[in-house]
Design an enzyme around this catalytic site. Structure first.
Site, PDB file in Angstrom:
ATOM      1  N   HIS A 154       0.713  -1.257   0.083  1.00 29.11           N
ATOM      2  CA  HIS A 154       0.088   0.024   0.196  1.00 29.11           C
ATOM      3  C   HIS A 154       0.862   1.269   0.121  1.00 29.11           C
ATOM      4  CE1 HIS A 154      -2.942  -2.976   1.426  1.00 29.11           C
ATOM      5  NE2 HIS A 154      -3.788  -2.101   1.003  1.00 29.11           N
ATOM      6  N   ASP A 205      -4.104  -6.131  -8.198  1.00 23.62           N
ATOM      7  CA  ASP A 205      -4.553  -5.463  -6.898  1.00 23.62           C
ATOM      8  C   ASP A 205      -4.585  -4.108  -7.027  1.00 23.62           C
ATOM      9  OD1 ASP A 205      -4.899  -5.053  -4.119  1.00 23.62           O
ATOM     10  OD2 ASP A 205      -3.006  -6.145  -3.480  1.00 23.62           O
TER      11      ASP A 205
END
Length: 295
Positions: free
Chosen positions: A179, A250
């Site tokens: 992230h 993702d």
């Protein structure tokens, strides 16, 4: 050109669709929507939202997806059954319990119009310092993860919700959180094959509908590109593991990607590498990505 929107899943801002969101989803024939806690107030509201999305469909229904793993990654909490972390489920030593929990998940999601669960996590928690995966994994050993992931997939898909095995080729032995930065994996390919790949092989054997590519740089696969943008990694999943269904990225606005590449460049690379769907939590980024795909 209107079919190219099918390559994108996008987030939306609130608990109902804005006119701009309706226009983008409909006119660009977008493939699907991913929902977060910001999109949920109640089961009734969620049903109305998912139906308003599907009313925009042309030839194909929308994928309506959510990360509903259980534990700390469960977007819808109020009213929905609170599912424990998968590491706790693994401790039961009962794949049957895992199967039944995922049946419950699927029944509740399906009742609210959600047809894709971006789960289960097929990563092995083989680095105790790894907090981004941690108790999201079923266990610390390949066979345990494989057995429980298979049960989870069957539980979801027997109740009409598409499962997604993630994060290929394995996010369990990393320290960085994708992230916020790009993790680099130095594990030799032969070790990946005898470890990290085993749960994904079992997931494929269990007829999982989607596999999610991780934002990782795995040096023994590709020293130039993260696996989500790497044709070598996609070919490995297709040819060596034999996966014939949908490869999804993702979230493409995670900093593992955005710190190193622009939205347009990353979108083009992911599609060229072999992803069938690229995912964006943010619609502005999704719009930019679609421009790049068209170009």
């Amino acid at each position: 050109m209107n079919e190219l929107g099918q390559l994108i899943i996008t987030g939306i801002k609130g608990t109902s669709l804005s006119d701009d969101e309706k226009k983008f989803l409909s006119e660009e024939n977008i493939g699907g929507v991913i929902l977060f806690d910001r999109n949920f107030e109640s089961t009734g509201q969620l049903w109305e939202l998912t139906q308003s999305i599907q009313e925009l469909k042309k030839e194909y229904p929308f994928f309506v997806a959510v990360d509903h793993e259980g534990g700390r990654v469960q977007r819808f909490k109020k009213i929905f059954t609170r599912i424990p972390a998968m590491f706790e489920v693994g401790k039961t030593h009962s794949p049957k319990v895992c199967f039944q929990l995922h049946q419950i998940m699927a029944k509740e999601l399906r009742a609210c119009g959600v047809n894709v669960n971006l789960a289960p996590v097929c990563d092995i928690w083989n680095n105790p310092q790894n907090k981004v995966i941690g108790d999201r994994a079923f266990g610390t050993h390949a066979e345990v993860v494989a057995k429980f992931a298979s049960a989870a997939i069957r539980g979801l898909q027997t109740e009409g919700v598409i499962a997604c095995a993630k994060h290929f080729p394995g996010h369990g032995n990393t320290l960085k959180d994708s992230h916020f930065d790009l993790p680099i994996v130095k594990t030799p390919l032969k070790n990946l094959k005898s470890g990290e790949f085993i749960p994904f092989k079992r997931a494929i054997k269990s007829k999982v509908g989607m596999v999610m590519m991780a934002h990782l740089q795995v040096d023994f696969i590709d020293q130039q590109l993260p696996t989500s943008l790497s044709a070598k990694a996609h070919k490995l999943l297709r040819n060596e593991l034999g996966f014939k269904k949908v490869i999804i990225s993702d979230d493409m606005v995670m900093e593992a990607i955005t710190k190193h590449r622009g939205v347009k460049e990353a979108a083009a690379l992911a599609i060229q590498a072999g992803s069938d769907i690229i995912e964006y939590r943010d619609m502005d980024a999704a719009k930019e990505a679609l421009i790049a795909i068209k170009e």
